[in-house]
Motif scaffolding. Structure first.
Motif, short mmCIF file in Angstrom:
data_model
loop_
_atom_site.label_atom_id
_atom_site.label_comp_id
_atom_site.label_asym_id
_atom_site.label_seq_id
_atom_site.Cartn_x
_atom_site.Cartn_y
_atom_site.Cartn_z
N MET A 326 8.79 4.61 0.24
CA MET A 326 9.44 5.44 1.24
C MET A 326 8.74 5.36 2.59
O MET A 326 9.39 5.28 3.63
CB MET A 326 9.49 6.90 0.76
CG MET A 326 10.32 7.11 -0.50
SD MET A 326 10.48 8.85 -0.95
CE MET A 326 11.58 9.43 0.33
N GLN A 327 7.40 5.40 2.58
CA GLN A 327 6.66 5.37 3.83
C GLN A 327 6.35 3.95 4.32
O GLN A 327 5.72 3.78 5.35
CB GLN A 327 5.35 6.15 3.67
CG GLN A 327 5.53 7.66 3.62
CD GLN A 327 5.92 8.21 4.99
OE1 GLN A 327 5.10 8.32 5.88
NE2 GLN A 327 7.18 8.58 5.14
N GLN A 328 6.75 2.95 3.55
CA GLN A 328 6.57 1.55 3.94
C GLN A 328 5.10 1.23 4.22
O GLN A 328 4.77 0.44 5.11
CB GLN A 328 7.41 1.25 5.18
CG GLN A 328 8.83 1.74 5.11
CD GLN A 328 9.82 0.63 4.80
OE1 GLN A 328 9.56 -0.52 5.03
NE2 GLN A 328 10.95 1.02 4.27
N ASN A 329 4.20 1.89 3.48
CA ASN A 329 2.76 1.68 3.65
C ASN A 329 2.30 1.96 5.08
O ASN A 329 1.34 1.33 5.57
CB ASN A 329 2.36 0.25 3.24
CG ASN A 329 2.45 0.04 1.75
OD1 ASN A 329 2.07 0.89 0.96
ND2 ASN A 329 2.98 -1.11 1.34
N ALA A 330 2.97 2.86 5.75
CA ALA A 330 2.59 3.21 7.11
C ALA A 330 1.18 3.81 7.12
O ALA A 330 0.80 4.54 6.20
CB ALA A 330 3.59 4.20 7.70
#
Length: 443
Positions: A326-330
């Protein structure tokens, strides 16, 4: 261009203003109750009313690679008839989020957790007990003076602090469906154990809860067992634990007695001076592991108890789904204000529950377990396709659209075939200097 981007472009063709997708799982009366908690109420007909901003917060979680104002524009998050074809100002989106606040999003998340977290599915019980897990995770925030002052950060061996402020998350998850029943957020310095105390009452009766060893404590575990009916726990033994054997059931199964720490008795004078728990040992990959449990020996054998604890890693997979898929590994969260950080994380947990609930319903339709669904493609498929399908004609044929959606998830199940063996090999260490493989060795 990503599949998500292609599907987002459909926002130019369809009107997403209603966002009735989520009302299939989140009833409108829940939304109305949540908005009653909004920090600022107004009778002015705003271009970004509170109900639309609530869906925007979910959209932020579902489309992490899009800027917030772009999510609002593409999904047409605005009141109907208020010049929705024009671009929204970035400052207007931020001010709308501030007016909404974090409380409505938090309330709505807790409502979904209460309603969906304890749902039972076929063959999802362990010896007629539901299985839950409690664990914590850390989320990084942008490095601003306001956020660092509020959330704090970990210390390094030197006098410096970690590069980013950190928010602590402790969650209670249904191990079989991966739906989060409850969660607590706090600045970094607050203890995970104290946060877990606040949602123990949410654990249903006739259940067993799996803990990480960091939650070891007589006060927490005793209160879990005594506060309900047939509520049990399972936790690994702490290193160097001092105990005496009361009785032995088998070679790897016994009842032990331990002292209750003075600190625990000071916090809760009702605790006894000693307490007795069951200790089960087992061997895995040549190492002996030990777990403590309240499960009675006459009903649950040691082998089953040892195997059950392996399911504690399901909550780690849930945290991975949130951070990676979900957070795209941010590196950090989006928001730069304390209230908006809390709003963003509650929205992230709410969106996660919506996706898990719909995936669970799809799995049941195919006669599979909810945890068999691969989360990342399900997240992309459900978050975008369901919006498109419902927004195209949000009133009619809802049941047919959901059936079509769940039929498309048939290819998203995990593959349980054994993987080929790939022994680990030692590779050359990374260096920023060029390596001359023809050079003579140093003498």
């Amino acid at each position: 261009m990503s599949v998500q981007q292609d599907l987002l472009d459909l926002g130019d063709l369809f009107n997403f203003c209603d966002l009735s997708t989520f009302t299939q799982n989140i009833p409108l009366e829940w939304v109305a109750s949540a908005l009653d908690l909004s920090s600022q109420a107004t009778i002015r007909r705003r271009r970004l009313p509170a109900d639309q901003v609530l869906w925007l917060v979910l959209g932020m979680a579902l489309f992490r690679d899009e800027p917030v104002h772009e999510v609002a524009r593409r999904l047409n998050i605005c009141a109907q008839g208020l010049a929705s074809d024009h671009l929204l100002a970035r400052s207007g989106v931020t001010e709308a989020r501030k007016r909404l606040g974090a409380d409505p999003v938090e309330w709505l998340f807790r409502k979904t957790g209460t309603q969906w977290g304890a749902e039972r599915y076929d063959d999802d019980a362990w010896h007629d007990l539901q299985v839950f897990a409690v664990d914590g995770a850390l989320l990084r925030t942008p490095d601003t003076p306001e956020l660092r002052d509020h959330f704090g950060s970990g210390n390094t061996p030197s006098e410096r602090q970690t590069p980013f402020p950190m928010l602590r998350l402790v969650a209670l998850m249904n191990v079989r469906s991966h739906v989060i029943l409850d969660a607590q957020l706090s600045p970094y310095r607050r203890s995970e154990m104290r946060l877990a105390d606040e949602f123990l009452q949410q654990i249903p009766d006739h259940s067993v809860t799996l803990f990480d060893k960091g939650f070891w404590g007589a006060e927490l575990l005793s209160s879990l067992s005594s506060a309900g009916s047939n509520r049990h726990w399972l936790i690994p033994a702490k290193k160097g634990l001092v105990c005496e054997e009361v009785s032995r059931y088998s070679q790897h199964d016994r009842l032990v007695r331990m002292k209750v720490s003075p600190q625990a008795r000071k916090r809760n004078p009702a605790l006894p001076s000693h307490w007795e728990v069951r200790e089960v040992s087992y061997e895995i990959q040549g190492k002996v592991k030990t777990v403590m449990t309240s499960l009675p020996v006459d009903t649950y054998n040691a082998k089953a108890v040892a195997k059950l604890y392996q399911e504690r890693w399901e909550i780690e997979l849930g945290f991975r789904d949130i951070k990676s898929s979900m957070q795209q590994n941010a590196m950090t969260l989006r928001s730069k204000k304390v209230e908006l950080i809390y709003q963003e994380v509650w929205g992230l947990l709410l969106a996660y529950n919506v996706i898990r609930r719909e995936a669970s319903q799809a799995a049941v339709a195919f006669g599979r377990a909810p945890s068999d669904i691969r989360f990342k493609p399900a997240c992309q498929y459900i978050a975008v396709q369901l919006i498109v399908m419902a927004a195209a004609n949000p009133i009619s044929a809802t049941g047919r659209r959901l059936a079509e959606l769940r039929a498309g998830i048939g290819g998203l199940f995990l593959d349980h075939r054994p993987r080929p063996s790939r022994p680990r090999t030692v590779k050359i260490s990374k260096t920023r200097f060029p390596v001359d493989r023809k050079a003579a060795p140093l003498k």
